[in-house]
Design a protein around this motif. Sequence first.
Motif, PDB file in Angstrom:
ATOM      1  N   VAL A 176       0.860  -1.192   0.000  1.00  0.00           N
ATOM      2  CA  VAL A 176       0.000   0.000   0.000  1.00  0.00           C
ATOM      3  C   VAL A 176       0.890   1.234   0.000  1.00  0.00           C
ATOM      4  O   VAL A 176       2.046   1.181   0.428  1.00  0.00           O
ATOM      5  CB  VAL A 176      -0.913   0.065   1.255  1.00  0.00           C
ATOM      6  CG1 VAL A 176      -2.017  -0.964   1.168  1.00  0.00           C
ATOM      7  CG2 VAL A 176      -0.106  -0.101   2.533  1.00  0.00           C
ATOM      8  N   SER A 177       0.359   2.327  -0.501  1.00  0.00           N
ATOM      9  CA  SER A 177       1.023   3.628  -0.374  1.00  0.00           C
ATOM     10  C   SER A 177       0.381   4.357   0.795  1.00  0.00           C
ATOM     11  O   SER A 177      -0.836   4.507   0.836  1.00  0.00           O
ATOM     12  CB  SER A 177       0.844   4.459  -1.641  1.00  0.00           C
ATOM     13  OG  SER A 177       1.479   3.847  -2.731  1.00  0.00           O
ATOM     14  N   ILE A 178       1.203   4.788   1.744  1.00  0.00           N
ATOM     15  CA  ILE A 178       0.696   5.528   2.910  1.00  0.00           C
ATOM     16  C   ILE A 178       1.295   6.933   2.867  1.00  0.00           C
ATOM     17  O   ILE A 178       2.497   7.084   2.652  1.00  0.00           O
ATOM     18  CB  ILE A 178       1.102   4.832   4.235  1.00  0.00           C
ATOM     19  CG1 ILE A 178       0.532   3.407   4.293  1.00  0.00           C
ATOM     20  CG2 ILE A 178       0.647   5.644   5.436  1.00  0.00           C
ATOM     21  CD1 ILE A 178       0.952   2.621   5.539  1.00  0.00           C
ATOM     22  N   GLY A 179       0.457   7.931   3.073  1.00  0.00           N
ATOM     23  CA  GLY A 179       0.970   9.302   3.126  1.00  0.00           C
ATOM     24  C   GLY A 179       1.002   9.984   1.777  1.00  0.00           C
ATOM     25  O   GLY A 179       1.833  10.853   1.526  1.00  0.00           O
ATOM     26  N   ALA A 180       0.094   9.587   0.900  1.00  0.00           N
ATOM     27  CA  ALA A 180       0.015  10.229  -0.419  1.00  0.00           C
ATOM     28  C   ALA A 180      -0.547  11.645  -0.283  1.00  0.00           C
ATOM     29  O   ALA A 180      -1.141  12.000   0.727  1.00  0.00           O
ATOM     30  CB  ALA A 180      -0.863   9.408  -1.339  1.00  0.00           C
TER      31      ALA A 180
END
Lengths: 421, 335
Positions: free
Chosen positions: A203-207
């Motif tokens: 997952v991408s966190i902090g986009a």
Amino acid sequence: MLKQIEGSRAVAEAVALCRPEVICAYPISPQTHIVEALGEFVKDGTLAPCEFINVESEFAAMSVAIGSSAAGARTYTATASQGLLFMAEAVYNASGLGLPIVMTVANRAIGAPINIWNDHSDALSQRDSGWLQIFAETNQEALDLHIQAFRLAEELSLPIMVCMDGFILTHAYERVDMPTQAQVDAYLPKYEPRQVLDPAEPVSIGAMVGPEAFMEVRYLAHAKQMEALKLIPGYAAEFREVFGRDSGGLTHTYKADDAETMVVAMGSLLGTIKDVIDEMRAAGHKIGVLGITLFRPFPIAQVREALHGAQRVVVLEKSLAVGLGGILATNVRMALSALPIDVYTVVAGIGGRPITMRSLHALFREAERDDIDPVTFLDLNHDVVDKQLARERSTRRSGPAAEAILRDIGVVAAKVAQEVR
Amino acid sequence: MSFQPVKFYQTGTFTVGNRLLPPEERSVQAQTKRFNSINSGHRACQGCGEALGARYAVDAAMEAANGQLICANATGCLEVFSTPYPETSWQVPWIHSLFGNTAAVATGIAAALKVKQLKGERRDIRVVAQGGDGGTTDIGFGCLSGMFERNDDVLYICYDNGGYMNTGIQRSSATPPAARTATTLAVGDEPGNLFGQGKFVPAIAMAHEIPYVATATVADLRDLEAKVRRAMAIRGARYLHILVPCPLGWGTASHETIRIARLAKETGIFPVFEAEHGELKSVLAIRRPLPVEDYLKPQKRYAHLFAPKARLEVIARLQQLADRNIRRYGLLEGN
């Protein structure tokens, strides 16, 4: 098990019972003893497996905590005062990302002038950071609240500050009932993160989030905090079942029935206030107290319920909203909207100024006669302030104010001795 | 892919043929099964050196880690062009926290993974932190130094384009002397960036005596991949500093990115080397020494050195810096 130990040590032992996996630490008084003890537990193998990281700043401490929590580990740190401000950007980031970090704030004044002693300026400066904030009255409550804090933070995926008065609690040796590992294990479930950095499920966190969704994300943080108001009473009740004592909750009242004057406060100061109220009740005064354990989210309904029958409310707070008056008082006023109740703000004990029973007796009696200013500074030395103001009027280069005031007061140790006599 | 031995160099270009090599030595990017850690479709400018460098570096790290990799990213161009949700380019678990804390976030991830592995809850997973020069040499420098000093198990990659390009090309401590930026304009008696003492973070990383420090450019992508692979074979704090030309900030044509990077290396402006535990181990030798003018001229950020009048004394000072690199790192001999 009953123990006679320092508050910091008690908190460290309670945190260790919660089986944290990553602890990061940077020294700042008065929280240092807590992480020193935890460092000892990790190094001697009592607390294992756990990583104890000596970071190079508080900003790094909170950042390490962010990384660790996002990778799915139960994470703890502690700080105070300047340290909390130095990590402020990361404090907001941790809550914005929804990472359930537990942090002790050993409450201490913020400089300048530099001051290591207790007040609530540090924690309250972060009141809008999105962290839950709870305040301990005693060392027993401080250690109990840490156990509840992990449960609450992890359930909501929100970080939490457990605030305890610097020195007054952190460095006080008191008797505490230390829970067993079995009790804590029964109360605190294994941490199951809502989001985790995992190659099996990337997952991408902090986009980056733009105007189309920012408000919704922030509202969600607010909604989750409001959920805490519903969860906490249940967790406190469950705590009582497992540990056999009351601790935590939203607010607590003491001798509030039929009280015409209600005092509101947070933290260890409540002990002194209760002693004064006992004496005043014995002398026939209708006075009681509301202690606020949960400051964020602010329990508006409970505060209103506890205070609505009073004629006047005296908010005694160890913080100052410069240019306004009180921080806690402003929150209490909001809870009392549209009620015909006088709310007095009393700024007391900042920078560690002792709050004596003698001063409180006088203050509460004046309040009962509605004979105090809307914003009162308890035991303020007006002579010294007036002298400095006069100096500034007469001399353009009047010099640094704090140093001039100290010079006017004279030998500090003698002054403190005189205060507490 | 079939193996076709063909000519290694194309005359007149800097292109190195990959197909000449046996399959196991071919670059990660040449493999059809490459990870594509940073997927296409992101919003980097045409000719962006950072996008190119990050693509090669992260894919090489992914291969070395067998796909078991987590990335932490500083605020900056790379973060912004790769993520505005729901359009993330990242095919790896990826976190962006702040501008100045990426090394510390990576430390936290590595610590968590260590405990989880000890508990048998997770496999061996590696950590890469990355940021631009602003996030590395300026605002993130404290956290970076802390991570080095503790020897945390993190590979930190700095993509150095010599300025704050994301916010509109302002000066950073990695901006070279005399270069024009939005905060060091080409006006006044000494146009462009000042001649300070410089802040070459690879040398500072070496002073921490961490296990591995290397520099690279996007002109030598096989060298870049090899360095990532070498770094990933080591545990502890590792630092890779990649020079990535920025067409927008440097005022160069988009198709010139690789040539400009090549010129930075060939003039000695940017030394390409490897160091272990604080000691220089190898350098990428200059193949054909060139004067710094060749590097400066194609870049609009140095235009004030050539017109309206040539500032020969400034160019000479820049040449001195390049000569010092050549001498200090032995760039003409190589090893």
